[in-house]
Design an enzyme around this catalytic site. Structure first.
Site, PDB file in Angstrom:
ATOM      1  N   CYS A  30       0.834  -1.201   0.000  1.00 30.64           N
ATOM      2  CA  CYS A  30       0.000   0.000   0.000  1.00 30.64           C
ATOM      3  C   CYS A  30       0.876   1.261   0.000  1.00 30.64           C
ATOM      4  O   CYS A  30       1.512   1.561  -0.997  1.00 30.64           O
ATOM      5  CB  CYS A  30      -0.980  -0.036   1.168  1.00 30.64           C
ATOM      6  SG  CYS A  30      -2.354   1.125   0.984  1.00 30.64           S
ATOM      7  N   HIS A  39      -3.612  -5.211   0.512  1.00 30.45           N
ATOM      8  CA  HIS A  39      -3.036  -5.711   1.769  1.00 30.45           C
ATOM      9  C   HIS A  39      -3.101  -7.245   1.795  1.00 30.45           C
ATOM     10  O   HIS A  39      -4.145  -7.814   2.108  1.00 30.45           O
ATOM     11  CB  HIS A  39      -3.793  -5.140   2.971  1.00 30.45           C
ATOM     12  CG  HIS A  39      -3.528  -3.688   3.221  1.00 30.45           C
ATOM     13  ND1 HIS A  39      -2.523  -3.252   4.040  1.00 30.45           N
ATOM     14  CD2 HIS A  39      -4.137  -2.581   2.740  1.00 30.45           C
ATOM     15  CE1 HIS A  39      -2.516  -1.927   4.069  1.00 30.45           C
ATOM     16  NE2 HIS A  39      -3.484  -1.490   3.286  1.00 30.45           N
ATOM     17  N   GLU A  79      -1.794  -9.160   3.957  1.00 25.85           N
ATOM     18  CA  GLU A  79      -1.810  -9.629   5.339  1.00 25.85           C
ATOM     19  C   GLU A  79      -3.207  -9.720   5.929  1.00 25.85           C
ATOM     20  O   GLU A  79      -3.432 -10.422   6.921  1.00 25.85           O
ATOM     21  CB  GLU A  79      -0.932  -8.717   6.219  1.00 25.85           C
ATOM     22  CG  GLU A  79      -1.499  -7.330   6.493  1.00 25.85           C
ATOM     23  CD  GLU A  79      -1.200  -6.297   5.415  1.00 25.85           C
ATOM     24  OE1 GLU A  79      -1.300  -5.103   5.703  1.00 25.85           O
ATOM     25  OE2 GLU A  79      -0.867  -6.697   4.280  1.00 25.85           O
ATOM     26  N   SER A 132       1.612 -14.233  37.983  1.00 27.01           N
ATOM     27  CA  SER A 132       0.243 -13.737  38.109  1.00 27.01           C
ATOM     28  C   SER A 132      -0.787 -14.840  37.982  1.00 27.01           C
ATOM     29  O   SER A 132      -1.966 -14.619  38.236  1.00 27.01           O
ATOM     30  CB  SER A 132      -0.017 -12.702  37.001  1.00 27.01           C
ATOM     31  OG  SER A 132      -0.005 -13.330  35.730  1.00 27.01           O
ATOM     32  N   GLY A 133      -0.348 -16.028  37.564  1.00 26.54           N
ATOM     33  CA  GLY A 133      -1.304 -17.082  37.262  1.00 26.54           C
ATOM     34  C   GLY A 133      -1.714 -17.075  35.807  1.00 26.54           C
ATOM     35  O   GLY A 133      -2.423 -17.963  35.356  1.00 26.54           O
ATOM     36  N   GLY A 134      -1.262 -16.073  35.058  1.00 27.60           N
ATOM     37  CA  GLY A 134      -1.600 -15.970  33.651  1.00 27.60           C
ATOM     38  C   GLY A 134      -0.612 -16.705  32.768  1.00 27.60           C
ATOM     39  O   GLY A 134       0.406 -17.245  33.227  1.00 27.60           O
ATOM     40  N   VAL A 135      -0.899 -16.697  31.473  1.00 27.84           N
ATOM     41  CA  VAL A 135      -0.102 -17.446  30.507  1.00 27.84           C
ATOM     42  C   VAL A 135       1.314 -16.892  30.411  1.00 27.84           C
ATOM     43  O   VAL A 135       2.295 -17.644  30.477  1.00 27.84           O
ATOM     44  CB  VAL A 135      -0.781 -17.402  29.119  1.00 27.84           C
ATOM     45  CG1 VAL A 135       0.094 -18.096  28.076  1.00 27.84           C
ATOM     46  CG2 VAL A 135      -2.146 -18.050  29.178  1.00 27.84           C
ATOM     47  N   ASP A 136       1.450 -15.565  30.262  1.00 35.09           N
ATOM     48  CA  ASP A 136       2.762 -14.977  29.961  1.00 35.09           C
ATOM     49  C   ASP A 136       3.770 -15.217  31.077  1.00 35.09           C
ATOM     50  O   ASP A 136       4.879 -15.696  30.831  1.00 35.09           O
ATOM     51  CB  ASP A 136       2.614 -13.467  29.713  1.00 35.09           C
ATOM     52  CG  ASP A 136       1.665 -13.158  28.567  1.00 35.09           C
ATOM     53  OD1 ASP A 136       1.466 -14.045  27.710  1.00 35.09           O
ATOM     54  OD2 ASP A 136       1.114 -12.051  28.542  1.00 35.09           O
ATOM     55  N   SER A 137       3.401 -14.876  32.312  1.00 32.78           N
ATOM     56  CA  SER A 137       4.361 -15.037  33.405  1.00 32.78           C
ATOM     57  C   SER A 137       4.656 -16.514  33.667  1.00 32.78           C
ATOM     58  O   SER A 137       5.773 -16.875  34.042  1.00 32.78           O
ATOM     59  CB  SER A 137       3.860 -14.353  34.680  1.00 32.78           C
ATOM     60  OG  SER A 137       2.697 -14.973  35.185  1.00 32.78           O
TER      61      SER A 137
END
Length: 509
Positions: A79, A167, A169, A221-226
């Site tokens: 573009c 585009h 993508e 934190s109990g989350g995915v990332d940490s």
């Protein structure tokens, strides 16, 4: 040296999607703002120029030194990127007579062009531009056209340089992924070797070299990332990793106990800290959303710092920062506007004199989950919905009290359990219950009530950047609403949020 595709961001809303699509091909890529091009091109196999909200005809439009890589590396302009190449090389770009936006179909595709291998003659593409390339440079040739856009795609006959007015993508471009594969694999010769397994192997080795025998502290934190960050670090340095999980009193019902139990099975060295009273005392009487976020962040850092100081000779702070956080903090127009203030990037206080290690800062959320799966982490943890750092504190509109937390925890528990029981949990990106600062009249038995209203929200998304509200079954909503009103003392009305992002955010505060 990691071989990669370099994506230069001119401010397009789709730039991250380019990166996601390239990575779907198991090819590593990085996004850099157009004004922060890396000094070294070592390892770069090709360059993609993104779209932009600017017009190339605007004197204030983004400019780069095209000759740094023109003719030296394969180049794909998308573009604005295509218009920029055409203009700089002697073509002509003018304002479109009408804005060309939305679906279009290619009327001509050059069957002899390898870039377009697998792209059908009538392939649907996505247009989003207010300028048109009316003349390509003399030594370029057209390789695709639509009915309304003659220069839908072009190639420099002397170099591996291409321009696309559409585009590829965007998912509406039906053969877009095939086209990107042709560019990054066939033209740029990128090996499709960037897999979760290769990421784990290279990251663990890199962490071993970076950290040596140093001690590292990580806030879980109990989350995915940490959690994924914790397992990677544990594989690299073992017991030198010290994890702290803080109960701020704003977690989901039973979450503190459940998360600690799950970490025990993962072999992580975790200390649980109960600090609910400390948070609630600091939040007493505070209603303004950003003020609540800052208080929760400040108290967390104080509690975390107290606990970290109990560990001798810690030198590193590990964070679960992921790639979208990094991109937003160094965006084309400077750091993004403050929509929410609990991203990891830039959150380290001055008094915490630790070096920072962020093992996931090159990954998108879905890539973090795939890495976690390759590490053997429990799917129940990996597939958890995102949960905000301030927890229920930003799902209680207005001031926060222990009673309001109790009410929302009970509502949230019924809602999330219902989603799981009805096999809907994994069909939505994120679900939340919000306690509204609204009371309404109701009837229970023969008595009138004047109690709280709660809002249920569920959205579908890929990475949280945009989101659409989830069309949950009416029978499910009716059952959950009935259970909440009957079982949670203090609630007599339930509503469902049907707002998308944008214009609304996923969270209410």
């Amino acid at each position: 040296m990691q071989e990669m595709i370099l994506i230069l961001d001119f401010g397009s809303q789709y730039t991250q999607l380019i990166a996601r699509r390239v990575r779907e091909l198991n090819v590593y890529c990085e996004i850099h703002p157009y004004h922060h091009i890396p000094e070294s091109m070592e390892g770069v196999k090709g360059v993609i120029l993104s779209g932009s909200p600017f017009s190339v005809r605007d004197p204030k439009s983004p400019q780069i030194d095209l000759e740094r890589f023109y003719g030296k590396l394969p180049l794909l302009g998308v573009c604005y990127g295509a218009q920029y190449i055409a203009l700089k090389k002697g073509g002509e770009v003018v304002a479109s007579s009408t804005r060309e936006y939305g679906r279009a179909n290619l009327a001509f595709v050059d069957r002899n062009e390898p870039l377009l291998d697998g792209v059908d003659d009538n392939s649907q593409v996505w247009m989003s531009h207010a300028d048109t390339i009316t003349r390509i440079p003399d030594y370029f040739r057209l390789i695709a056209s639509s009915h309304d856009v003659p220069a839908a795609a072009f190639k420099d006959t002397a170099t591996n340089t291409f321009g696309l007015q559409f585009h590829p993508e965007v998912y509406h471009s039906t053969d877009g992924l095939a086209l990107l594969k042709n560019f990054v694999v066939d033209v740029c010769k990128c090996p499709q070797s960037w897999t979760p397994e290769s990421f784990v192997s290279s990251t663990v080795n890199s962490l071993k070299q970076q950290l040596g025998n140093d001690k590292v502290v990580l806030g879980l934190s109990g989350g995915v990332d940490s959690s994924v960050a914790g397992v990677l670090l544990h594989q690299a340095i073992g017991k030198q990793l010290h994890c702290i999980f803080v109960d701020n009193g704003l977690l989901r019902k039973n979450e503190f106990e459940d998360v600690l139990a799950s970490y025990e099975h993962m072999g992580l060295n975790v200390k649980g800290v109960r600090a609910a009273d400390r948070f609630l005392d600091a939040l007493k009487g505070v209603s303004e959303p950003e003020a609540k976020r800052k208080i929760i962040g400040r108290v967390f850092i104080e509690v975390f710092d107290d606990e970290a100081h109990k560990i001798q000779d810690v030198k590193w702070l590990a964070q679960g920062t992921i790639y979208p956080d990094v991109i937003e903090s160094v965006s084309v127009n400077g750091p993004s506007a403050t929509i929410k203030s609990h991203h990891n990037v830039g959150g380290l206080p001055d008094f915490m004199k630790l070096k920072v290690v962020e093992p996931l800062n090159s990954l998108f959320k879905d890539e973090v989950r795939r890495v976690g799966s390759s590490l053997g982490i429990n799917p129940n943890l990996l597939n958890r919905h995102p949960f905000p750092g301030p927890g229920l504190g930003i799902r209680i509109l207005g001031d926060i009290t222990a009673e309001k937390v109790r009410i929302l925890q009970e509502v949230d528990y019924i809602y999330i359990k219902g989603l799981k029981d009805w096999h809907l949990y994994e069909k939505v990106w994120q679900a939340a219950a919000i306690l509204l600062p609204v009371q309404s009249v109701g009837v229970m038995g023969d008595e009138r009530t004047y109690e709280n209203a709660v809002c249920l929200r569920a959205v579908g998304s890929t990475d949280g950047m945009t989101a659409d509200w989830s069309h949950l079954p009416y029978d499910f909503l009716a059952k959950v609403s009935n259970d909440i009103i009957n079982k949670v003392r203090g609630v007599n009305r339930v509503v469902y949020d049907i707002s998308s992002k944008p214009p609304a955010t996923i969270e209410w505060e």
